[in-house]
Enzyme design. Structure first.
Site, mmCIF file in Angstrom:
data_model
loop_
_atom_site.group_PDB
_atom_site.id
_atom_site.type_symbol
_atom_site.label_atom_id
_atom_site.label_comp_id
_atom_site.label_asym_id
_atom_site.label_seq_id
_atom_site.Cartn_x
_atom_site.Cartn_y
_atom_site.Cartn_z
ATOM 1 N N ASP A 36 0.814 -1.218 0.000
ATOM 2 C CA ASP A 36 0.000 0.000 0.000
ATOM 3 C C ASP A 36 0.843 1.261 0.000
ATOM 4 O O ASP A 36 2.051 1.212 0.201
ATOM 5 C CB ASP A 36 -0.877 0.025 1.258
ATOM 6 C CG ASP A 36 -2.097 -0.856 1.090
ATOM 7 O OD1 ASP A 36 -2.362 -1.270 -0.049
ATOM 8 O OD2 ASP A 36 -2.766 -1.135 2.094
ATOM 9 N N LYS A 58 -0.686 3.358 -5.127
ATOM 10 C CA LYS A 58 -0.657 4.493 -6.045
ATOM 11 C C LYS A 58 0.020 4.042 -7.328
ATOM 12 O O LYS A 58 1.164 3.629 -7.322
ATOM 13 C CB LYS A 58 0.144 5.618 -5.411
ATOM 14 C CG LYS A 58 -0.136 6.968 -6.005
ATOM 15 C CD LYS A 58 1.029 7.875 -5.780
ATOM 16 C CE LYS A 58 0.855 8.807 -4.629
ATOM 17 N NZ LYS A 58 2.014 9.659 -4.414
ATOM 18 N N MET A 173 -7.660 8.991 9.585
ATOM 19 C CA MET A 173 -8.148 9.446 8.268
ATOM 20 C C MET A 173 -9.064 10.662 8.364
ATOM 21 O O MET A 173 -9.856 10.898 7.466
ATOM 22 C CB MET A 173 -8.912 8.316 7.561
ATOM 23 C CG MET A 173 -8.102 7.079 7.369
ATOM 24 S SD MET A 173 -9.034 5.757 6.591
ATOM 25 C CE MET A 173 -9.931 5.085 7.959
#
Ligand code: SAH
Length: 503
Positions: A36, A58, A173
């Site tokens: 990740d 990504k 988050m």
């Protein structure tokens, strides 16, 4: 074909040393590593050289692989018989979708294991000096996701219930929604003066913390430009930070130091830099490899009694020499009667590992010093064997020959250039983000310069070049490097001392 197994692994929040032994082993053994966004480069370097690394966080076009895509990759690779390390930041089951992936694997009858990791929810506050629980302050801890799309009409988060809790609230988050989160908690009755801390890039050298209250923390976040990844801690435990903050207090804290040694040799220097709170950036300009043709070396080893002296000018020389002796099953007792000279402390301790003591270690750990002491010690009929790198300077052998000593100069290992991280280093130099570059031999200077080129050298602005000794410094100056500094004595410890003196 037998299916492979998938290991769903958490590797901690950022500081790579927070990885568990089990996670490390799984990554070292994996054929495929699926990772990740928040997983650092250092963690990936533990994978086998030929392991397939798949970035699902990504992609070059900046889109993450969707969850279904990740699930499919895991099943596909396992069905190819490969062992897969599915690597995630923090803990895989704390907002890490590890549960969903395990369900998918179960459904497809792929064997799996879960390797828990150190979650950011607890460790990031700890690195900011905030214990998430403390008997004097609270009796529960609640971890909440702050990631909600702002368009959503109704929040899935039960702010009413949260506002009534007296325990510590940790939001992951949630940085984009921080104002909303605090507003809701106040609205449902939480004291607006409740202390809040936001910790960005926790456990790394880029860690930043801002503190405030429910009422005003969003302003500090905005002013300081705090971004994701960040953890928000809400509750009276935050006040403990004043006394308990401990991280980034070392003398090298905030300093970036390039380490140019080969990967095999860098660890001691890296460890010391990190112990003082500095960030060591490994740029191994050289890679140690075996020589291709052993004919000459083997011949010398077989007739080792013909030599009065063997001279080692590096740890690698010692390693390569004795490894080869073992490979050709030459007995170490053959060295009986042959004297051994080494250039310095580190080379001497490597020799000691083979149960041998050095007959000569020069007062100063430099080639010149070794040369002048050798000239005094070597008797006229004694032949000298120099066991050295393919690119070592000729000074020692020339000097001995000029003094009438019979010398045989043998290459026992090769040094190859390594340019994997070149662009990244160049960018950092250009942006003036590097404080020090360390050079532990002339060859590291030469390779560094040939890798980054003359233009690259010009880009070194404020960074100081800290060299292990006079020969290395001389090479650095000759190659146009400015800001050269030199360690007092020729050791890694002394290089680190120089760094400390310079901050
Ligand atoms: N499974 C992870 C959490 C994944 S969700 C764990 O257990 O830690 C991603 C969120 O974790 C980020 O948005 C941030 O809130 C938090 N996070 C992860 N690493 C962090 C770090 N180094 N510093 C601050 N927050 C971090």
């Amino acid at each position: 074909m037998k299916n492979g197994k998938v290991f769903i692994i958490g590797v901690g929040p950022g500081d790579y040393k927070l990885i568990t032994l089990k996670a490390l082993q799984c990554i070292e053994n994996a054929d495929v590593v699926v990772y990740d966004r928040l997983v650092g480069e250092k963690i990936l370097s533990f994978a086998k050289r030929n392991a397939e690394l798949i970035n699902v966080g990504k992609k070059p076009d900046f889109h993450a692989v969707p969850q279904e895509g990740i699930n499919e990759i895991l099943v596909k690779k396992a069905k190819e018989g490969k062992n897969v390390a599915r690597v995630k930041g923090g803990d895989p089951f704390v907002f890490g979708r590890g549960g969903e992936e395990a369900q998918y694997l179960w459904h497809h009858q792929i064997e799996f294991e879960i390797v828990p990791g150190v979650t950011s929810a607890v460790s990031v506050p700890a690195y900011a000096g905030i214990p998430v629980t403390h008997r004097d302050f609270c009796s529960s801890l609640h971890i909440i996701t702050g990631h909600e799309s702002p368009e959503k009409e109704e929040s899935r988060i039960d702010y009413k219930a949260l506002a009534m809790l007296s325990g510590t609230l940790v939001f992951l988050m949630g940085i984009k929604n921080i104002q909303e989160i605090c507003k809701n908690l106040i609205q449902y009755g939480k004291d607006p003066k409740t202390p809040v801390a936001v910790v960005e890039n926790g456990t790394t050298h880029r860690q930043r913390t801002v503190t405030g209250t429910l009422l005003d923390i969003h302003k500090a976040v905005l002013e300081e430009g705090i971004h994701s990844p960040a953890v928000t801690v809400i509750g009276p435990v935050v006040s403990l930070r004043e006394k308990l903050q401990w991280f980034l207090k070392g003398k090298l804290s905030g300093k970036k130091v390039i380490v140019t040694r080969s990967r095999e040799q860098a660890s001691k220097l890296v460890e010391k830099i990190e112990a003082f709170g500095g960030e060591a950036i490994e740029f191994p300009t050289i890679r140690i490899e075996k020589i291709e043709d052993f004919t000459q070396l083997d011949r010398a080893m077989k007739g080792i009694r013909d030599y009065g002296w063997i001279v080692f000018t590096s740890v690698n020389g010692v390693k390569a020499f004795f490894e080869r002796m073992q490979e050709i099953r030459a007995d170490i007792r053959n060295l009986y009667g042959t004297k051994i000279a080494v250039v310095g402390e580190a080379t001497e301790s490597e020799l000691n590992r083979y149960g041998l003591l050095a007959d000569l270690v020069p007062q100063k750990f430099t080639t010149e010093s070794l040369l002048s002491e050798m000239i005094h010690r070597v008797k006229p009929d004694e032949k000298v064997l120099l066991a050295r790198a393919d690119i070592a300077t000729e000074d020692l052998s020339r000097g001995l020959k000029e003094a009438g000593v019979l010398v045989e100069d043998l290459t026992v290992y090769r040094t190859l250039m390594e340019d994997g991280r070149k662009q990244k280093i160049m960018d950092m130099l250009e942006r003036n983000q590097i404080d020090f570059i360390t050079f532990t031999s002339s060859s590291t200077v030469k390779n560094f310069v040939s890798l980054i080129g003359e233009d690259g050298v010009k880009k070194i602005k404020s960074a100081k070049a800290v060299c292990i000794g006079p020969v290395t410094s001389k090479t650095a100056r000759e190659l146009g490097i400015r800001g050269v500094e030199e360690a007092e004595i020729h050791t890694i410890g002394s290089v680190v001392q120089k760094l400390l003196d310079l901050v």
